[in-house]
Design a protein around this motif. Sequence first.
Motif, mmCIF file in Angstrom:
data_model
loop_
_atom_site.group_PDB
_atom_site.id
_atom_site.type_symbol
_atom_site.label_atom_id
_atom_site.label_comp_id
_atom_site.label_asym_id
_atom_site.label_seq_id
_atom_site.Cartn_x
_atom_site.Cartn_y
_atom_site.Cartn_z
ATOM 1 N N UNK A 75 46.482 73.962 47.758
ATOM 2 C CA UNK A 75 45.267 73.176 47.932
ATOM 3 C C UNK A 75 45.138 72.849 49.405
ATOM 4 N N UNK A 76 43.959 72.420 49.809
ATOM 5 C CA UNK A 76 43.740 72.035 51.194
ATOM 6 C C UNK A 76 44.607 70.829 51.540
ATOM 7 N N UNK A 77 45.124 70.774 52.763
ATOM 8 C CA UNK A 77 45.811 69.556 53.176
ATOM 9 C C UNK A 77 44.841 68.384 53.064
ATOM 10 N N UNK A 109 41.542 62.718 50.445
ATOM 11 C CA UNK A 109 40.347 63.434 50.882
ATOM 12 C C UNK A 109 40.713 64.412 51.990
ATOM 13 N N UNK A 110 39.841 65.384 52.174
ATOM 14 C CA UNK A 110 40.025 66.286 53.298
ATOM 15 C C UNK A 110 39.853 65.504 54.595
ATOM 16 N N UNK A 111 40.587 65.876 55.634
ATOM 17 C CA UNK A 111 40.380 65.201 56.916
ATOM 18 C C UNK A 111 39.032 65.598 57.511
ATOM 19 N N UNK A 142 34.758 73.675 52.643
ATOM 20 C CA UNK A 142 35.045 72.326 52.120
ATOM 21 C C UNK A 142 35.093 71.256 53.214
ATOM 22 N N UNK A 143 35.616 71.591 54.403
ATOM 23 C CA UNK A 143 35.631 70.623 55.498
ATOM 24 C C UNK A 143 34.204 70.273 55.920
ATOM 25 N N UNK A 199 29.661 66.407 55.817
ATOM 26 C CA UNK A 199 28.262 66.102 55.537
ATOM 27 C C UNK A 199 28.120 64.939 54.549
ATOM 28 N N UNK A 200 28.982 64.909 53.547
ATOM 29 C CA UNK A 200 28.932 63.817 52.557
ATOM 30 C C UNK A 200 29.270 62.486 53.203
#
Length: 128
Positions: free
Chosen positions: A43-45, A50-52, A117-118, A123-124
């Motif tokens: 998975x993403x770090x 949450x993603x950084x 995803x980043x 944007x969110x």
Amino acid sequence: MLLVQSTGSNETLRLKASNEKLSTDIKETAGMDNKENGSVDTKNPVENGQLPDPVHWAVSDVVNYFKSAGFDEQACAFQDQEIDGKSLLLMTRNDVLTGLSIKLGPALKMYEYHVKPLQTQHLKKNAW
């Protein structure tokens, strides 16, 4: 600056800003099989669940992010092209697939599982 450290088993990622104490241990639960192309199924770090947000990352932070995600060979392309966090957030799929001179397979994975995803997370967080 964002520093990324991983244990030898690649099961724990630690993320911290250079001015913070190392306090976040994130266990990755996905399979961690090494792939022939140098990437790792993971998975993403994440940071605090949450993603950084890479908006303030330097080029070295972008490189370290992709190295920690298992793209050691491909990460140097971001260094060569001087891609910092703001540039990363502006990259299109075509930029990643053709502009970085990375093999298609790793480039697709990098865009779909990391860059996109980043960008979405950023944007969110910053939507009015």
